[in-house]
Scaffold this active site. Structure first.
Site, PDB file in Angstrom:
ATOM      1  N   TRP A  22       0.868  -1.139  -0.013  1.00  0.00           N
ATOM      2  CA  TRP A  22      -0.316  -0.298  -0.017  1.00  0.00           C
ATOM      3  C   TRP A  22       0.476   1.198   0.599  1.00  0.00           C
ATOM      4  CZ3 TRP A  22       1.630   2.984   3.975  1.00  0.00           C
ATOM      5  CH2 TRP A  22       2.053   1.983   5.205  1.00  0.00           C
ATOM      6  N   CYS A  23       2.090   1.204  -0.180  1.00  0.00           N
ATOM      7  CA  CYS A  23       2.960   2.022   0.681  1.00  0.00           C
ATOM      8  C   CYS A  23       3.259   2.909  -1.140  1.00  0.00           C
ATOM      9  CB  CYS A  23       4.657   1.914   0.811  1.00  0.00           C
ATOM     10  SG  CYS A  23       5.498   3.079   0.892  1.00  0.00           S
ATOM     11  N   HIS A  24       3.343   4.270  -1.029  1.00  0.00           N
ATOM     12  CA  HIS A  24       3.803   4.975  -2.278  1.00  0.00           C
ATOM     13  C   HIS A  24       5.108   5.130  -2.711  1.00  0.00           C
ATOM     14  CE1 HIS A  24       4.313   8.319  -5.543  1.00  0.00           C
ATOM     15  NE2 HIS A  24       4.731   8.814  -4.322  1.00  0.00           N
TER      16      HIS A  24
END
Length: 629
Positions: free
Chosen positions: A321-323
């Protein structure tokens, strides 16, 4: 001319006889001593042992020729004898035989209202003459021997002539008594006690307290010192920020801040953790999707096996989920494929590029203190040192994340394997500025100081990074405040004043010291701990005339469920009022004045009490003797 009889014929003249009657005077005095020997003997013996008989023998001389000195008239006991023998008063004027004084009979009161008085003057140190005085002349004070040996009823002599005895010493001060001795002892004890109290009061420094407007300018700043331990916040991402209502916004202060990795028991290895400054991190602008997945996926089952079989293992700990993880992913997979082609694991195997999904392997990521995503860790076989928990101490990569930078960095690391120095290749230094030791432990102790303006503001400690993401649900900002204080460092001289003024300053300058703020497991997710501090300035003007600034504060704490990354926040509110404490020493002149007042007051009160007791006793004696009038 003195002939040894001058004293006796002067008495004869005073009695109205011829001066040739000196022999009669001698015989009368001897007769008085013999008749009242029981009375006179102790009086003379108290004066000098054997003096009764010596004085009696000295009175006996019948020859008209000059008599030797041991037969001359000898005062003061001769004065008592003459007064008692003839029932008269005797004045003695002298400068060589003690003080001038008056003698009265010790056994008999006045026979009438106008008794006879004679005055003898002792001149030239060896001669007596009779002096005649007329009118109501001033009398010399009563002789002490008479005061000590008189009978109570003979006090009428002194009472009768009280107006003329102007220099008379009060009888209650000259006569020894048990009550007088007791009062004297009590007076001495009282003076010592009051002196001690006055000395203590003089040495005690008084203080005055005033509330005034704080006249500090808007540009004035206050130093905030702190030492706070976060058992579950990594030093790798710990950031100290300061902001206020005037627009000040300083992020990730490092100049005056030091960090130390700690474990859950707040123990540190003693080495300061140095953060690597990371500017803008470069990523691939365009990625060839044909590379696909090139990194090896690691989990808790194969992680230790892989890191121990290969000389160099570079692991990307990421979260889907981390950009920033998604930006790194294409370049990471491409780099992994390039490294596999250059250093085939089957034939070379000096480097393995791997990945760990922290959403799937939370325990493994926690074991290696992963708090921000992505985190690139470097594991070197045989060169890693284990910490107290058995976890290898490894390195973290902070450099650019584009394919070219990663490939270049990994090539340099591979080329250094087998060399004696990992920092040089073919005599040229390798750039390792983007590689630094990873935190040894999962917690962090942050200590140091910051400067803040005296306006409402915030001191914030949080996990922060310009190239990492954080899982708010996994962040725990529990902490222990070892110290938190406001104001400049206090010098040893100031500290002595502060210790003396401690009771007036209170304990508000370190109210949070030693306090722990821990979140429970059920409150762990997204919990921000907020402290609301009301700060009041206190100025102390000591005896050294040095102005000491101290800041006291009140503190209230609350737990807030945050919608973003949890933080530890200190809200600072400075009061517009300040406390001024001034030390005041008592003047020495005031101490001396009070001391004199104590001495004079005690003597006066003691004299009054003694006079009351003495006169009451004498009145009781007179009543007993039938002399109540």
């Amino acid at each position: 001319m003195p002939d040894g009889h001058c004293g006796f014929w002067s008495v004869a003249v005073g009695l109205g006889m011829d001066q040739s009657s000196w022999g009669l005077i001698r015989r009368d005095l001897v007769q008085e001593m013999d008749q009242n020997e029981s009375i006179w003997f102790p009086i003379f013996e108290a004066w000098d042992e054997g003096y009764f008989y010596t004085h009696r023998q000295g009175l006996i001389w019948d020859s008209v020729s000059d008599c030797p000195p041991d037969h001359w008239m000898d005062f003061p006991l001769a004065g008592l004898l003459i007064a008692q023998t003839y029932g008269i008063g005797v004045h003695l004027l002298t400068t060589t035989m003690g003080a001038s004084s008056t003698f009265f009979p010790i056994l008999s009161p006045p026979a009438n209202q106008q008794p006879l008085f004679i005055m003898l003057a002792h001149v030239n140190e060896n001669h007596f003459i009779h002096v005649k005085l007329e009118g109501d002349y001033l009398m010399q004070p009563a002789n002490g021997l008479w005061l000590n040996h008189r009978r109570p009823y003979t006090e009428q002599w002194e009472d009768m002539y009280l107006p003329r005895l102007e220099w008379k010493t009060p009888r209650d001060l000259t006569e020894a008594s048990l009550s007088g001795a007791g009062i004297s002892i009590l007076a001495a004890i009282s003076m010592i006690f009051l002196f001690g109290m006055e000395l203590h009061s003089y040495l005690t420094i008084s203080t005055s307290t005033a509330i005034i407007i704080d006249k500090s300018s808007i540009e004035d700043t206050v130093r905030v010192d702190f030492n706070i331990s976060f058992p579950l916040l990594s030093c790798e991402f710990a950031s100290v920020d300061v902001s206020d209502v005037l627009g000040t916004n300083r992020l990730n202060i490092t100049k005056t801040i030091r960090k130390y990795s700690i474990n859950k028991q707040y123990q540190s290895n003693g080495h300061e953790f140095h953060s690597v400054p990371v500017a803008h991190v470069k990523h691939d602008e365009k990625v060839d999707e044909t590379y696909g997945e090139g990194s090896i996926t690691l989990n808790s089952r194969n992680f230790d096996k892989v890191t121990h079989e290969h000389a160099l293992v570079v692991v990307n700990f990421f979260a889907p989920w981390c950009h920033w993880s998604n930006l790194l992913s294409p370049a990471w997979e491409k780099t992994a494929k390039v490294m596999r082609q250059r250093y085939n694991p089957k034939y070379d195997g000096r480097i393995i590029v791997a990945s760990v999904d922290c959403t799937q392997e939370q325990a493994l990521c926690g074991k290696h203190h992963i708090q921000g995503y992505p985190s690139i860790r470097i594991f070197r076989k045989g060169s890693d040192i284990k910490d107290r928990t058995g976890i290898h101490i490894h390195e973290t990569y902070y450099g650019d994340r584009d394919t070219d930078s990663l490939v270049s960095k990994f090539d340099n690391m591979v080329s250094s394997i087998g060399k004696e120095s990992l920092k040089y290749i073919d005599g040229k230094p390798v750039n390792y500025t983007t590689v630094a030791p990873a935190p040894h432990q999962e917690g962090c102790r942050i200590e140091g100081f910051v400067w803040v303006k005296k306006v409402p503001g915030n001191l914030i400690i949080s996990a922060s990074s310009g190239s990492h993401s954080f899982d708010a649900s996994q962040m725990n900002m529990s902490h222990v405040v070892s110290t938190l204080s406001f104001g400049s460092t206090i010098t040893p001289m100031m500290m002595s004043d502060m210790k003396r003024l401690g009771p007036y300053l209170g304990a508000g300058h370190n109210r949070l010291n030693g306090q722990a703020y821990m979140t429970s497991p059920e409150d762990r997710a997204n919990v921000t701990i907020e402290h609301y501090l009301q700060v009041v300035k206190t100025e102390v003007l000591g005896l050294s005339h040095q102005l000491i600034e101290n800041y006291e504060y009140t503190a209230h704490t609350s737990l807030v469920h945050a919608h973003s990354i949890p933080v530890a926040k200190f809200h600072l509110e400075f009061s517009p009022m300040q406390v001024l404490i001034t030390e005041n020493a008592k003047p020495f002149s005031h101490f001396i004045t009070n001391l004199c007042a104590i001495i004079g007051g005690v003597f006066t009160v003691a004299g009054i009490l003694d006079s009351i007791l003495y006169n009451t006793y004498k009145l009781a004696k007179k009543v007993e003797l039938g002399k109540n009038y």
